[in-house]
Scaffold this motif. Structure first.
Motif, PDB file in Angstrom:
ATOM      1  N   LEU A  92       0.836  -1.205   0.000  1.00 34.05           N
ATOM      2  CA  LEU A  92       0.000   0.000   0.000  1.00 34.05           C
ATOM      3  C   LEU A  92       0.874   1.260   0.000  1.00 34.05           C
ATOM      4  O   LEU A  92       0.594   2.236  -0.716  1.00 34.05           O
ATOM      5  N   ALA A  93       1.934   1.200   0.802  1.00 31.37           N
ATOM      6  CA  ALA A  93       2.836   2.357   0.841  1.00 31.37           C
ATOM      7  C   ALA A  93       3.488   2.558  -0.521  1.00 31.37           C
ATOM      8  O   ALA A  93       3.633   3.691  -1.012  1.00 31.37           O
ATOM      9  N   GLY A  94       3.866   1.440  -1.154  1.00 31.53           N
ATOM     10  CA  GLY A  94       4.481   1.528  -2.477  1.00 31.53           C
ATOM     11  C   GLY A  94       3.547   2.162  -3.485  1.00 31.53           C
ATOM     12  O   GLY A  94       3.942   3.055  -4.252  1.00 31.53           O
ATOM     13  N   VAL A  95       2.285   1.712  -3.477  1.00 39.46           N
ATOM     14  CA  VAL A  95       1.297   2.262  -4.417  1.00 39.46           C
ATOM     15  C   VAL A  95       1.085   3.744  -4.127  1.00 39.46           C
ATOM     16  O   VAL A  95       1.039   4.581  -5.047  1.00 39.46           O
ATOM     17  N   GLY A  96       0.984   4.071  -2.828  1.00 40.83           N
ATOM     18  CA  GLY A  96       0.765   5.474  -2.460  1.00 40.83           C
ATOM     19  C   GLY A  96       1.916   6.358  -2.900  1.00 40.83           C
ATOM     20  O   GLY A  96       1.713   7.438  -3.500  1.00 40.83           O
ATOM     21  N   ASP A 129       2.262   4.284 -22.826  1.00 39.41           N
ATOM     22  CA  ASP A 129       1.110   4.828 -22.102  1.00 39.41           C
ATOM     23  C   ASP A 129       1.151   4.403 -20.639  1.00 39.41           C
ATOM     24  O   ASP A 129       1.457   3.254 -20.329  1.00 39.41           O
ATOM     25  N   THR A 130       0.835   5.338 -19.748  1.00 41.87           N
ATOM     26  CA  THR A 130       0.794   5.009 -18.319  1.00 41.87           C
ATOM     27  C   THR A 130      -0.640   5.205 -17.828  1.00 41.87           C
ATOM     28  O   THR A 130      -1.362   6.060 -18.324  1.00 41.87           O
ATOM     29  N   SER A 131      -1.001   4.383 -16.840  1.00 41.72           N
ATOM     30  CA  SER A 131      -2.362   4.489 -16.292  1.00 41.72           C
ATOM     31  C   SER A 131      -2.289   4.170 -14.809  1.00 41.72           C
ATOM     32  O   SER A 131      -1.195   3.969 -14.256  1.00 41.72           O
ATOM     33  N   TRP A 132      -3.442   4.100 -14.173  1.00 41.72           N
ATOM     34  CA  TRP A 132      -3.442   3.755 -12.745  1.00 41.72           C
ATOM     35  C   TRP A 132      -2.843   2.364 -12.518  1.00 41.72           C
ATOM     36  O   TRP A 132      -2.261   2.092 -11.477  1.00 41.72           O
ATOM     37  N   LEU A 133      -2.936   1.508 -13.537  1.00 40.32           N
ATOM     38  CA  LEU A 133      -2.331   0.174 -13.408  1.00 40.32           C
ATOM     39  C   LEU A 133      -0.810   0.271 -13.293  1.00 40.32           C
ATOM     40  O   LEU A 133      -0.169  -0.522 -12.610  1.00 40.32           O
ATOM     41  N   THR A 134      -0.248   1.267 -13.982  1.00 45.91           N
ATOM     42  CA  THR A 134       1.202   1.468 -13.896  1.00 45.91           C
ATOM     43  C   THR A 134       1.584   1.785 -12.452  1.00 45.91           C
ATOM     44  O   THR A 134       2.582   1.275 -11.926  1.00 45.91           O
ATOM     45  N   VAL A 135       0.777   2.641 -11.815  1.00 47.33           N
ATOM     46  CA  VAL A 135       1.050   3.025 -10.427  1.00 47.33           C
ATOM     47  C   VAL A 135       0.974   1.811  -9.513  1.00 47.33           C
ATOM     48  O   VAL A 135       1.850   1.582  -8.675  1.00 47.33           O
ATOM     49  N   VAL A 136      -0.059   0.992  -9.720  1.00 45.33           N
ATOM     50  CA  VAL A 136      -0.214  -0.203  -8.876  1.00 45.33           C
ATOM     51  C   VAL A 136       0.974  -1.141  -9.093  1.00 45.33           C
ATOM     52  O   VAL A 136       1.578  -1.645  -8.137  1.00 45.33           O
ATOM     53  N   ALA A 137       1.326  -1.335 -10.386  1.00 49.69           N
ATOM     54  CA  ALA A 137       2.434  -2.245 -10.685  1.00 49.69           C
ATOM     55  C   ALA A 137       3.740  -1.742 -10.081  1.00 49.69           C
ATOM     56  O   ALA A 137       4.495  -2.504  -9.457  1.00 49.69           O
ATOM     57  N   LEU A 138       3.999  -0.454 -10.235  1.00 54.43           N
ATOM     58  CA  LEU A 138       5.237   0.106  -9.680  1.00 54.43           C
ATOM     59  C   LEU A 138       5.233   0.008  -8.159  1.00 54.43           C
ATOM     60  O   LEU A 138       6.263  -0.303  -7.544  1.00 54.43           O
ATOM     61  N   GLY A 139       4.071   0.249  -7.550  1.00 58.12           N
ATOM     62  CA  GLY A 139       3.968   0.163  -6.090  1.00 58.12           C
ATOM     63  C   GLY A 139       4.286  -1.235  -5.607  1.00 58.12           C
ATOM     64  O   GLY A 139       5.046  -1.422  -4.644  1.00 58.12           O
ATOM     65  N   LEU A 140       3.730  -2.229  -6.297  1.00 59.21           N
ATOM     66  CA  LEU A 140       3.988  -3.617  -5.889  1.00 59.21           C
ATOM     67  C   LEU A 140       5.461  -3.975  -6.088  1.00 59.21           C
ATOM     68  O   LEU A 140       6.078  -4.634  -5.256  1.00 59.21           O
ATOM     69  N   LEU A 141       6.009  -3.515  -7.225  1.00 58.63           N
ATOM     70  CA  LEU A 141       7.431  -3.786  -7.473  1.00 58.63           C
ATOM     71  C   LEU A 141       8.307  -3.085  -6.440  1.00 58.63           C
ATOM     72  O   LEU A 141       9.277  -3.659  -5.935  1.00 58.63           O
TER      73      LEU A 141
END
Lengths: 142, 510
Positions: A59-63, A79-91
């Motif tokens: 959650l902290a990563g996504v935030g 292209d970047t989207s909210w999925l990019t943010v979630v993926a980067l947060g998890l990574l």
């Protein structure tokens, strides 16, 4: 589609996100959820503590990734989207140590590739400019 | 008589070498860059000095029991040119000599001007050089990084329906066959230059069709090809089109009959194609195959646009490598990534026009790429294509299947041996486990279907000495080639000198 050459930049971004999200997790643990700092004797409780740590880290990563959106769109190709943010947060929740190690590997591979390319190009004659000879005459005395 | 100025051999200090496409690495004893003594001025004395220095090196190699190979452009996907002994980078050897009218053999039956060029001249360099004289090579491969000697020795081809491959316009070879001998080789049936010229380069003149046809595609195993005489053609333009077309019964019928009269290929307008190629994405065939067709013209037709590169992504691009890695890990991505591959490399265009050098541009990118090419008779091309497409689909390999059509070559071991025109069936993609799996499946399927086929010498294959793929395809040609080699290299030591692991593997070394 990221080119190999852009991977170090992306991994560097992940390291920065990891460090930031680790700080966020530390703050949450210290201020609001001290039990998460303490190892539990009971195996079941310890397992639950670890799960919560992972969830909190994700959650902290996504935030943090969401907060870093202006940087993310600059660094991540395509292209970047909210999925990019979630993926980067998890990574990013993989931890900065992990991504540091990956970055070292990637940089080493890049260096090796560079050496190989230079070596092969050298062998192909491109290391020195090739001559541009004038026409010759195919007869004795020339 | 003063001794000729000797060539300079520069020891690179390297003990390993990777080919251009980086799909193999060769350990070796020495890698030398070879430079003419006077690199900026083509002189007969300089040429002979280089011959002499190379002969000295051959003697040193014989004395130490090492083999010697000339590297060429390093373009091959197989270690066909490599050796664990001494590798020579001949790329800086690019002398050029126009053959004067009175130096042409009186019995010469050709029409084009003749040029004697040194082995290291690349196709790109030749395109530029000849265009400056309003001349052109009759054909080349799709990329231009090969040296003329390397492209010749592996039978490199383009997609010229009526011209054939590079060996078709090489009319004489100067081959260094050992420390004490070099040979000026021509066809008896097609003499090229006056007898005196062989003497000028201190070579023995041999006119022999069988020997010439064997030596012209010998992948460096019959000696060092130091110079070649090219029969070139007046500069022409290629009017090029690339459109998706359905590979339907009517088109396959034309392909199988090799009959393009009245064809409806893109841009035809009653013209016969000079260059014809189809690229199939096995995962996206709905819109048909990408048909690249070029018509030979003396000048660019009115309204045509300037040439664009033949392909924006060539074998060797970094994108290919990444696609290979990703699809090995996640096969489900293959469909999308194969589409991306076609999108990157095969954009449609129409009515482009340029000289061959403008159409077949520099390929400067590299990476871990894979390519296999099989020569197939026209009447089995459709069946073979279907099998190759199915193999790629089943392996979920991010690879494209291409068809090119090349006039059959008389060279003894030419892989474009099926007359009148050989269909060259190519499967290209990134170097990856899935692509290799597709190759194996395609080859097994071709075998099982009893389709005769040959392998491009410079591309991936699974030939070995016991392979029916080798012996059955070439039949008695293999023995003829071995006999010719024994005539050029009369002792076991000389044959060993120019052998390598590739010829050992095929039992061609002795």
């Amino acid at each position: 589609m990221p080119e190999f050459s852009s991977l170090p930049t992306i991994i560097t971004l992940l390291i920065a996100l990891s460090v930031a999200s680790e700080r966020v997790v530390e703050m949450i643990k210290g201020l609001f959820w001290r039990q998460l700092n303490e190892r539990q004797e009971d195996p079941g409780r310890e397992a639950r503590r670890r799960v919560w740590l992972h969830v909190l880290g994700a959650l902290a990563g996504v935030g943090v990734s969401a907060l870093a959106w202006p940087v993310v769109v600059e660094v991540v190709p395509g292209d970047t989207s909210w999925l990019t943010v979630v993926a980067l947060g998890l990574l990013a929740s993989g931890g900065s140590g992990f991504w540091n190690t990956i970055l070292t590997y990637v940089l080493n591979i890049k260096e090796l590739k560079k050496t190989d390319v230079e070596q092969a190009r050298g062998a192909a004659g491109a290391a020195r400019p090739l001559p541009q000879p004038t026409d010759g005459v195919l007869s004795p005395g020339h | 008589m003063t001794a000729p100025p000797l060539a300079v051999l520069r020891d690179t200090g390297r003990n390993r070498w990777a080919n251009w496409h980086e799909n193999f690495e060769q350990r070796l004893h020495k890698l030398y860059d070879v430079w003419n003594a006077e690199p900026n001025r083509s002189t007969l004395a300089g040429y002979n000095g280089t011959t002499r220095r190379l002969q000295q090196l051959l003697q040193e190699a014989l004395d130490t029991g090492r083999s010697v190979r000339a590297l060429g452009g390093g373009w091959s996907f197989t270690p066909v040119a490599a050796t664990d002994g001494i590798l020579l980078n001949t790329r800086p050897l690019n002398y050029r000599f126009p053959i004067a009218g009175d130096q042409v053999h009186p019995g010469f039956r050709g029409t084009g001007p003749l040029f004697f060029v040194q082995c290291g001249m690349s196709i790109a360099e030749l395109n530029t050089y000849l265009a400056s004289k309003n001349l052109a090579l009759p054909t080349s491969g799709a990329s231009n990084g090969q040296t003329i000697a390397g492209a010749l020795s592996t039978g490199t081809h383009g997609a010229a329906l009526t011209v054939g491959s590079i060996p078709e316009y090489v009319v004489a070879l100067h081959v260094i066959t050992g420390p004490g001998r070099s040979v000026w080789l021509e066809r008896q049936s097609y003499p090229a230059v006056a007898d005196a010229l062989a003497g000028y380069v201190q070579a023995d003149l041999v006119r022999d069709d069988e020997l010439f046809d064997a030596a012209v595609v010998a992948f460096g195993s019959m000696g060092i090809i130091h110079g070649v005489v090219l029969e070139v053609t007046p500069l022409f333009r290629l009017n090029a089109w690339r459109k998706r077309v359905p590979l339907d019964d009517a088109l396959w019928g034309r392909i199988e009959r090799n009959d393009y009269a009245g064809n409806t290929l893109p841009g035809a307008g009653g013209r016969m194609p000079h260059h014809l190629q189809f690229v199939i994405n096995p995962f996206d065939q709905g819109g048909g195959a990408f048909c690249t067709v070029m018509y030979r013209e003396a000048t660019c037709p009115a309204g045509s646009k300037p040439a664009e590169p033949f392909a924006k992504v060539a074998q060797g691009d970094g994108a290919l490598e990444l696609i290979g890695l990703l699809t090995d890990v996640a096969g489900d991505l293959t469909d999308d990534l194969a589409k991306l591959l076609t999108k990157l490399g095969y954009k449609e265009y129409d009515n482009r026009c340029g000289t061959p050098g403008q159409i077949f541009k520099d390929t400067t990118t590299r990476g871990h790429a894979a390519s296999a090419a099989m020569g197939v008779p026209l009447d089995r091309a459709r069946e073979a294509t279907a099998l190759a497409v199915r193999a790629v689909q089943q392996a979920k390999a991010p690879a494209l299947v291409a068809l090119r059509f090349v006039k059959a070559s008389p060279a003894t071991l030419a892989f474009t041996r099926y007359a009148p025109v050989t269909c060259v069936l190519e499967v290209d993609g990134p170097e990856s486990a899935r692509v290799r799996q597709a190759y194996r499946a395609a080859w097994n399927a071709l075998d099982a279907a009893g389709i005769p086929y040959t392998f491009h010498w410079g591309k991936l294959n699974n030939l070995d000495r016991t392979s029916v793929r080798f012996a059955n395809r070439y039949g008695s040609a293999v023995q003829h080639w071995m006999d010719a080699r024994a005539r050029l290299l009369p002792t076991p030591e000389l044959r060993r000198l120019f052998a390598n692991a590739f010829t050992d593997h095929l039992d061609l070394s002795d």
